[in-house]
Scaffold this active site. Structure first.
Site, PDB file in Angstrom:
ATOM      1  N   ASP A 243       5.833  -2.286  49.756  1.00  0.00           N
ATOM      2  CA  ASP A 243       4.426  -1.847  49.703  1.00  0.00           C
ATOM      3  C   ASP A 243       3.854  -2.046  48.298  1.00  0.00           C
ATOM      4  O   ASP A 243       2.697  -2.419  48.128  1.00  0.00           O
ATOM      5  CB  ASP A 243       4.318  -0.339  50.025  1.00  0.00           C
TER       6      ASP A 243
ATOM      7  N   LYS B 280      10.030   7.849  54.294  1.00  0.00           N
ATOM      8  CA  LYS B 280      10.157   6.915  53.168  1.00  0.00           C
ATOM      9  C   LYS B 280      11.005   7.461  52.014  1.00  0.00           C
ATOM     10  O   LYS B 280      11.613   6.701  51.283  1.00  0.00           O
ATOM     11  CB  LYS B 280       8.777   6.512  52.658  1.00  0.00           C
TER      12      LYS B 280
END
Ligand code: NAP
Length: 488
Positions: free
Chosen positions: A316, A280
């Site tokens: 997210d 990420k």
């Protein structure tokens, strides 16, 4: 063509699975070497639908056949005499013997350890073989780069080629075979009994990935990470693409090294990806730009091609807060209150990519946040970036008057599903417990929190919301009724 490999021990099971698999596959491969008694081949051939490939692979070539070479040659010749369309052979069978056997021969190279460096020279040598009608190169992919090298292989001779990558990183070669020079792809007839590592079932290849319908114009999306096999994303996104008649496929891309991403970004069909553990943050230098929210968070979970540039997003963050607001206990939300999180006391467990995203958006939502993490240094670093308090992991249960506990660690996720990241005796009924782990959604923490009388929110609620945001970034299509602003 999609071929279903039947690798059963008994004729009864082989016939059963062959018939079932034919619903999805264009042809069947009977692995005679998997039959306990290879002489049962005839009984199976009588009862299974054509067209067929017969394979009698010896142990020395990675198969199960333990009989003599003579017996192997006899079985293959018998299959040809019975009118079987194709037989699979290898260079362990002398050329003169292969000439005697006859039939349409798929000359196979198998390597269960690696994908050799010079595939092109290997293929050229096989192209020179006088008896080969097709050439099959099946190698173990130790990484995604190996899979890309297999996919780039051109026939470089007169015989058509079949290319298959074994192992999890090789999955893309099976799904996108129609984007390569490969004449066919293989799946397991029986999902519980694949003939090679990483071989999905023909049903999954046909229904989820629609491999027979893919062509060079199909757009490619994927899940970049390690591990990826547990993920629900391929099922969800391929269903969405099908539902909206979009010519695109979403593939799990097991990527150990972020640098492999460069190879993916060079592909003209690659349109975007979900990014998961451990990439990420490390994908960021490979992208042309970050959207402001992702930049603020410092982590990317979505890549989208925008005007031939690759942009990084983070879905997210907003999905975490959206989930909390949508799933907050009704009795605590008055009709005029848009944000029940404002002023709540929150303990967040974890300091990885998910915590970084959720922490940023929780702060924006006005919570009073404390962070704890197993590795103190990493936890303190994130706490200082977010400008919140840090609590040592060993003291996490000492916090009092908590309104919300958020698990952003991977504790509870398979294979840690029998563990909980928070001491169960310290859960109290006035706490809301949100576990981001979604494989499984019913984690040990969620079960314990429910037993303790807490209001619980499961990770699948968030997973769906963040995935729908990704789908919107890629296609512009909204899925969630209450979906808020795009990630900015
Ligand atoms: P990550 O960057 O690898 O971070 C993992 C976190 O878990 C770190 O804080 C790590 O602590 C902690 N951890 C791992 N093993 C531990 C153990 N045995 N004991 C205590 N702490 C442990 O992963 P991530 O991307 O943040 O993802 C974390 C979880 O959230 C995963 O389960 C992921 O599937 C889930 N998630 C769900 C969604 C959703 O939509 N529901 C979205 C994103 C992520 P250390 O720093 O000490 O290693």
């Amino acid at each position: 063509m999609l071929c279903a490999t039947v690798a059963e021990k008994t004729p009864k099971k082989a016939i059963q699975w062959a018939r079932r698999a034919r619903e999805y596959a264009d042809l069947l491969e009977l692995r005679v070497d998997h039959l306990e008694n290879p002489d049962d081949m005839d009984r199976v051939l009588e009862r299974v639908p054509e067209p067929l490939i017969v394979t009698v692979r010896p142990v020395s070539e990675g198969g199960h056949f333990r009989g003599s070479p003579r017996k192997r040659h006899r079985l293959l010749a018998e299959a040809v005499n019975r009118g079987v369309e194709y037989i699979s052979v290898d260079q362990a069978i002398p050329l003169t013997e292969r000439e005697n056997i006859g039939g349409i021969q798929i000359l196979t190279y198998h390597n269960h350890r690696e994908t050799p460096a010079d595939l092109s020279s290997l293929l050229s040598r096989y192209q020179e073989d006088e008896e080969a009608d097709y050439i099959k190169i099946s190698t173990y992919c130790n990484n995604l780069n190996d899979a890309f090298r297999l996919m780039d292989l051109e026939p470089n001779g007169t015989r058509p080629i079949i290319v298959t990558g074994m192992g999890e990183p090789g999955l893309i070669t099976r799904i996108l075979y129609r984007k390569t020079s490969s004449y066919m792809t293989f799946g397991a007839a029986n999902p519980g009994n694949p003939a090679a590592e990483g071989q999905p079932s023909v049903r999954v290849l046909s229904e989820r990935y629609r491999v027979q319908k893919r062509d060079p114009s199909t757009d490619l999306y994927g899940l970049i990470g390690d591990p990826v096999s547990h993920s629900q994303s391929p099922r969800l996104f391929n269903e969405l693409f099908n539902e909206h008649n979009i010519d695109a496929v979403y593939v799990p891309l097991k990527m150990q090294q972020t640098r492999t991403l460069g190879r993916l970004l060079e592909r003209s069909d690659f349109q975007g990806a979900s990014v998961t553990i451990p990439h990420k943050r490390t994908v960021i230098p490979y992208l042309d730009s970050l959207n402001p929210y992702a930049e603020d968070i410092g982590a990317v979970n979505t890549i989208a091609r925008v005007d031939d540039r690759f942009e990084g997003y983070n879905t997210d963050a907003r999905a975490a807060v959206e989930t909390l607001i949508d799933c907050w206990p009704e009795e605590d939300v008055s009709s005029e209150m848009e944000n029940p999180l404002a002023g709540t006391k929150v303990l967040m467990l974890g300091a990885g990519g998910a915590a970084r995203a959720a922490g940023t958006s929780l702060i924006r939502a006005g919570v009073d946040l404390t962070l704890t993490n197993r590795t103190r240094e990493r936890g303190e670093e994130l706490a200082s970036e977010l400008e919140v308090s840090f609590l040592p992991w060993e003291e996490r249960e000492t916090i009092t008057d908590l309104d919300l506990l958020v698990n952003c660690t991977s504790v509870g996720m398979k294979p840690m599903s029998d563990l909980s990241p928070f001491p169960e005796e310290h859960l109290s009924p006035d706490m809301v417990v949100f576990d981001m782990v979604y494989t499984p959604a019913e984690t040990r923490l969620i079960q314990a929190a429910r037993d303790a009388g807490c209001h619980t929110i499961t990770g699948d609620e968030m997973f769906r919301r963040q995935a729908h945001r990704q789908f919107r970034l890629w296609t512009g299509i909204h899925q969630e009724e209450n979906e808020g602003e795009p990630e900015n």
